[in-house]
Design a protein around this motif. Structure first.
Motif, PDB file in Angstrom:
ATOM      1  N   ILE A   1      -4.050   6.237   6.498  1.00 46.75           N
ATOM      2  CA  ILE A   1      -5.497   6.342   6.721  1.00 46.75           C
ATOM      3  C   ILE A   1      -6.162   4.989   6.986  1.00 46.75           C
ATOM      4  N   LEU A   2      -5.368   3.902   6.908  1.00 47.00           N
ATOM      5  CA  LEU A   2      -5.942   2.563   7.074  1.00 47.00           C
ATOM      6  C   LEU A   2      -6.751   2.446   8.364  1.00 47.00           C
ATOM      7  N   GLY A   3      -7.985   2.010   8.234  1.00 41.29           N
ATOM      8  CA  GLY A   3      -8.835   1.849   9.413  1.00 41.29           C
ATOM      9  C   GLY A   3      -9.690   3.071   9.705  1.00 41.29           C
TER      10      GLY A   3
ATOM     11  N   LEU B   1       0.843  -1.196   0.000  1.00 43.45           N
ATOM     12  CA  LEU B   1       0.000   0.000   0.000  1.00 43.45           C
ATOM     13  C   LEU B   1       0.883   1.253   0.000  1.00 43.45           C
TER      14      LEU B   1
ATOM     15  N   GLU C   1      -2.177   5.432   2.065  1.00 39.06           N
ATOM     16  CA  GLU C   1      -3.119   4.361   2.406  1.00 39.06           C
ATOM     17  C   GLU C   1      -2.804   3.768   3.773  1.00 39.06           C
TER      18      GLU C   1
ATOM     19  N   LYS D   1     -11.027   0.290  -4.534  1.00 38.35           N
ATOM     20  CA  LYS D   1     -11.660   1.608  -4.402  1.00 38.35           C
ATOM     21  C   LYS D   1     -12.504   1.754  -3.141  1.00 38.35           C
ATOM     22  N   THR D   2     -12.610   0.711  -2.347  1.00 42.08           N
ATOM     23  CA  THR D   2     -13.451   0.838  -1.159  1.00 42.08           C
ATOM     24  C   THR D   2     -12.640   0.602   0.109  1.00 42.08           C
ATOM     25  N   PRO D   3     -13.114   1.184   1.210  1.00 42.70           N
ATOM     26  CA  PRO D   3     -12.432   0.948   2.489  1.00 42.70           C
ATOM     27  C   PRO D   3     -12.379  -0.534   2.835  1.00 42.70           C
TER      28      PRO D   3
ATOM     29  N   LEU E   1     -19.600   4.706   0.143  1.00 38.79           N
ATOM     30  CA  LEU E   1     -19.194   3.339  -0.172  1.00 38.79           C
ATOM     31  C   LEU E   1     -17.733   3.249  -0.601  1.00 38.79           C
ATOM     32  N   PHE E   2     -17.246   4.310  -1.203  1.00 35.61           N
ATOM     33  CA  PHE E   2     -15.913   4.235  -1.785  1.00 35.61           C
ATOM     34  C   PHE E   2     -14.883   4.999  -0.947  1.00 35.61           C
ATOM     35  N   THR E   3     -13.618   4.587  -1.089  1.00 34.32           N
ATOM     36  CA  THR E   3     -12.553   5.327  -0.433  1.00 34.32           C
ATOM     37  C   THR E   3     -12.322   6.625  -1.201  1.00 34.32           C
TER      38      THR E   3
ATOM     39  N   ILE F   1      -8.239  -2.548  13.237  1.00 37.19           N
ATOM     40  CA  ILE F   1      -9.098  -3.316  12.332  1.00 37.19           C
ATOM     41  C   ILE F   1      -9.370  -4.685  12.951  1.00 37.19           C
TER      42      ILE F   1
ATOM     43  N   LEU G   1      -9.529  -2.073   0.967  1.00 33.66           N
ATOM     44  CA  LEU G   1      -8.252  -1.661   1.558  1.00 33.66           C
ATOM     45  C   LEU G   1      -7.968  -2.509   2.787  1.00 33.66           C
ATOM     46  N   LYS G   2      -9.017  -2.731   3.572  1.00 36.26           N
ATOM     47  CA  LYS G   2      -8.844  -3.537   4.779  1.00 36.26           C
ATOM     48  C   LYS G   2      -8.545  -4.991   4.427  1.00 36.26           C
TER      49      LYS G   2
ATOM     50  N   ARG H   1     -14.371   8.700   3.156  1.00 37.73           N
ATOM     51  CA  ARG H   1     -15.205   8.039   2.146  1.00 37.73           C
ATOM     52  C   ARG H   1     -15.849   9.036   1.211  1.00 37.73           C
TER      53      ARG H   1
ATOM     54  N   GLU I   1     -10.624   5.413   7.030  1.00 36.38           N
ATOM     55  CA  GLU I   1     -10.594   5.929   5.674  1.00 36.38           C
ATOM     56  C   GLU I   1     -11.638   7.021   5.454  1.00 36.38           C
TER      57      GLU I   1
END
Lengths: 516, 309
Positions: free
Chosen positions: A103-105, A96, A100, B172-174, A113-115, B194, B177-178, A109, A107
């Protein structure tokens, strides 16, 4: 006492295996200070920090944050309470990007729905700029150097709102330049009101950057001091409970015949870069040849050649007048050549196996411990116990797996194995790196002991004190070559050595490296 | 020989490639989602088999192909979840748990089929339904392309759409990514709060549902009945294809198409040349082995190149 931000009171942590890691520890942190936590390996520093970060749950004790009692049962809760930790082994996802990872965890949006990657890059970039961290947040973490990865880790904690930052031996993986940069940034963080817990073994670094320090020993708090109020000697006495001899009184070497001859050895790495360039030297029985140098100047490649791990070199290595290439690793070891590898977890031990198995991994074939088909377990157990006593390995029994021990004790297991064969030549690569003062001193004394018994020693070390203390002769490696040789180590100064290490000075003749 | 070439370069051949690719691609996407979360889902084969039978039974029971599909998907999701339970909660080795599920599915489907239809081999006595074929408006009128793309089974369109959906999900989605973070470095994921197991449960469930699509296609599209062992290793081929495609949806599509071509080729050669039937049947699996060998060789080279840096 309004400036106290965090108090840990009476923390008691007993591991399931019965080891009391923290025995009623108290620790208090002032807002905006850099507080050093130091102690030998196994003193309980890591455990105390794991308790604070919610990885371990203590049996007793309480944590008071800004005057309020808090219960931290997971890293998530620690983060929510404004506590961040930068682990020694980075907690990053290599494929990543830096953004990424940051911001992991949590995020940002878009459309639910999308990052929102643009937003993610923007916030990551902003926070990097705010703390003057010069990083490209779009870069994949796997492509970044160690120093930058560490910055990403720090940013990760800051992005999550960390006010208290735990740094677990942050400089262990850094180059001197990166360390310097880290210190500048830590001071900036301090100015912005962050509180930093700095775990380290390196007294000079602590002196340089920390406001106060807490010393731990055997799971107990040995006292908290203002850094300027204690001397280095006092700190080391409190840490190990006795005065560490910073100077060894070793006798003058009494070298006899040459046992290791290296002639015109060169080796290239896989990219075709010359890592060892035409090196020649001799070592005689009963002397220590130290090799100093900034890491990565060909020392590891040289050691791999001498121990038979790499056979793709040119030139000759003669061990007791036998060609090393023809001997192979086993043949070299059969000539009583011992090797203390630089990376003890990868090459030094099998961490899931017990002490006994590790200690005998180079001696299964010995008829003292093995008949034709079966191992003689009684003899092995007796010998393992002897070695545990002789090498002061702190453990429950020889059945304990090596991975459970502290770093210093793991290294003692490696050293015990390598030295128990009665070595005639010892190749020691960074034998005391990252271990506590007590264990380091013990290993150094052992090396001198073996030298006095007529063993030839090649010592590669990045620890200047160590090469100064131990070496009878000292060579400096720079870009794969010897840039200097000193036969009178006592008269050499650190400044002078530094010039050779950095390539500012070069000795073309290299007198005294070869005996003819 | 000439006739074989004529067949291969006809639009009908490529129509057939898409048809044959469909179940493999579902399996591959299922493997991709699971492996990205760090679980090697070797149970795909069994899940497909179970879903194939469940689809047949429920489509007959409700007289609705759609309800048959729905129950097939539910069964797939549940078996995926069950694998997650075995691996994450009971700490079973994922390979062993997967093998157990596959064996259970192989025996269990025959048993169930026998109870319901009295036949151990095929479900021809059950009046099951087939999912519809679907003409694509506009595209159907384009020559060649229309022949290839139009009038495919609805699930063939679903699988092509799934490639895009899974790509978006992963990148493209959280959640994606997770999933990627959990699969690559679970400690790192955990350290930022997480819930690693939760993410893995979600991933194996999605994986199970995707595999179930593939299973349902086999018995309700590719054929119009269930026959025992009808997945014929497609779940395993999906795992291989996932590895070769680098665990990416786009890679999954390309490699699955390759396998689809090999499979169709088998069908063509069978009709065109006199080669023993059994040898022709081996073609897709030989392709798998050769493909995997080439893949791991090039990967080894890649790693060597990286290491030497």
């Amino acid at each position: 006492m309004s400036d106290i931000i965090l108090e840990m009171k009476d923390i008691l942590k007993i591991y399931p295996n019965g080891i009391v890691a923290n025995e009623h520890i108290n620790l208090s942190l002032k807002k905006g200070e850099i507080h050093a936590l130091l102690g030998e390996n196994g003193a309980g520093k890591s455990t105390l920090m794991k308790v604070l970060f919610g990885i371990e749950i203590p049996e007793e004790g309480e944590i008071i944050l800004k005057g309020k009692r808090v219960y931290i049962k997971s890293p998530h809760e620690a983060i929510a309470n404004g506590i961040g930790m930068v682990h020694q082994h980075f907690m990053l996802v290599p494929s990543l990007t830096a953004a990424e990872n940051i911001i992991l965890g949590v995020e940002p949006r878009k459309f639910g729905l999308f990052t929102n990657m643009e937003k993610a890059i923007e916030v990551a970039d902003n926070i990097a700029k705010m703390y003057n961290f010069d990083i490209d947040v779009r870069a994949k973490v796997e492509t970044l150097p160690v120093g930058i990865k560490q910055k990403v880790e720090i940013l990760k904690a800051l992005y999550r709102g960390a006010e208290i930052l735990i740094l677990d031996e942050p400089t262990a993986v850094l180059t001197p330049q990166e360390t310097e940069e880290l210190f500048i940034q830590l001071n900036k963080l301090k100015e912005k009101g962050h509180t930093i817990i700095f775990i380290s073994h390196k007294l000079d670094e602590i002196k340089l950057i920390c406001d106060r320090l807490t010393i731990m020993r055997n799971g107990k708090n040995k006292g908290t001091y203002k850094t300027e109020d204690v001397t280095t000697e006092e700190i080391s006495r409190l840490m190990v409970g006795r005065d560490v001899f910073l100077e060894f009184d070793k006798e003058k070497a009494n070298p006899k015949k040459t046992v290791l001859k290296v002639r015109d050895v060169s080796v290239k790495n896989k990219l075709g870069n010359l890592k060892v360039n035409n090196i020649s030297f001799d070592i005689r029985e009963g002397e220590i040849l130290g090799i100093a140098g900034v890491e990565g100047n060909g020392q590891n490649e040289l050691v791999d050649i001498l121990t038979g791990l790499n056979e793709n070199y040119t030139g000759n290595v003669l061990i007791f007048n036998k060609e090393a290439k023809e001997l192979g690793i086993k043949g070299i070891r059969d000539l009583k050549v011992s090797h203390i590898p630089e990376d003890r977890m990868t090459y030094g031990c099998a961490k899931d196996m017990d002490i006994l198995q590790n200690v005998f991994s180079n001696q299964y074939g010995d008829e003292k411990y093995s008949s034709k088909y079966l191992l003689k377990s009684k003899a092995m157990e007796t010998r393992a116990e002897e070695l545990i006593d002789e090498f002061l390995i702190k453990c429950n029994s020889f059945k304990q797996s090596v991975g459970m021990l502290s770093g210093g004790n793991i290294q003692k297991v490696v050293v015990a194995r390598e030295f128990s064969v009665g070595p005639k030549i010892i190749v020691a690569n960074q034998p005391t790196r990252g271990i506590d003062v007590g264990a380091a001193e013990f290993i150094r004394k052992k090396i001198i002991e073996f030298r006095d018994q007529g063993c030839a020693v090649l010592l590669v070390s990045a620890d200047l004190n160590e090469v100064f203390e131990l070496s009878d002769r000292l060579a400096v490696m720079y870009k794969g070559e010897f840039s200097g040789v000193f036969t009178n180590v006592e008269e050499l100064t650190e400044e002078e050595l530094g010039k050779y290490m950095l390539g500012l000075k070069k000795d073309e003749k290299l007198e005294g490296i070869i005996y003819e | 020989m000439q006739s074989v070439f004529n067949i291969i370069f006809s639009p009908d051949f490529f129509y057939d490639v898409l048809r044959v690719t469909t179940p493999i691609l579902f399996a591959t996407l299922a493997a991709t989602v699971a492996s990205r979360s760090g679980i090697f889902n070797i149970a795909l084969e069994g899940i497909m088999l179970i879903a194939a039978l469940v689809g047949v039974i429920f489509s007959a029971y409700f007289s609705s192909a759609w309800l048959g599909l729905l129950f097939a998907l539910i069964s797939g999701g549940l078996v995926g979840l069950f694998l997650g339970f075995l691996v994450l909660k009971l700490k079973t080795d994922a390979i062993l748990a997967g093998i157990a599920i596959n064996l259970m599915a192989a025996g269990g489907t025959i048993f169930l089929l026998y109870i319901i239809s009295g036949d151990r081999g095929v479900s021809s006595s059950i009046k099951s339904l087939v999912l519809p074929k679907f003409p694509l408006p506009v595209i159907k009128n384009i020559p060649i392309i229309g022949t290839i793309l139009s009038m495919q089974n609805i699930l063939t369109y679903v699988v092509l759409l799934s490639v895009i959906v899974i790509h978006i999900l992963l990148y493209k989605t959280p959640l994606g990514l997770k999933i990627r973070a959990v699969g690559e470095n679970p400690n790192a994921a955990e350290s930022v709060g997480i819930n690693v197991h939760k993410i893995q449960y979600i991933a194996v469930t999605i994986s199970g549902i995707l595999a179930a699509f593939g299973g349902a296609f086999l018995s309700m599209g590719y054929l119009s009945m269930f026959s025992n062992g009808m997945t014929a290793g497609r779940g395993f081929i999906g795992l291989a294809a996932d590895a070769m495609g680098g665990s990416t949806p786009i890679g999954a599509l390309l490699v699955s198409l390759l396998f689809g071509i090999a499979d169709s080729m088998g069908n063509v050669i069978q009709t065109g040349i006199k080669i023993p039937y059994e040898i022709v049947q081996m073609l897709p699996y030989i392709t798998t082995i050769v493909g995997l060998a080439i893949f791991s060789y090039s990967k080894k080279k890649q790693i060597e190149k990286l290491k030497s840096k």
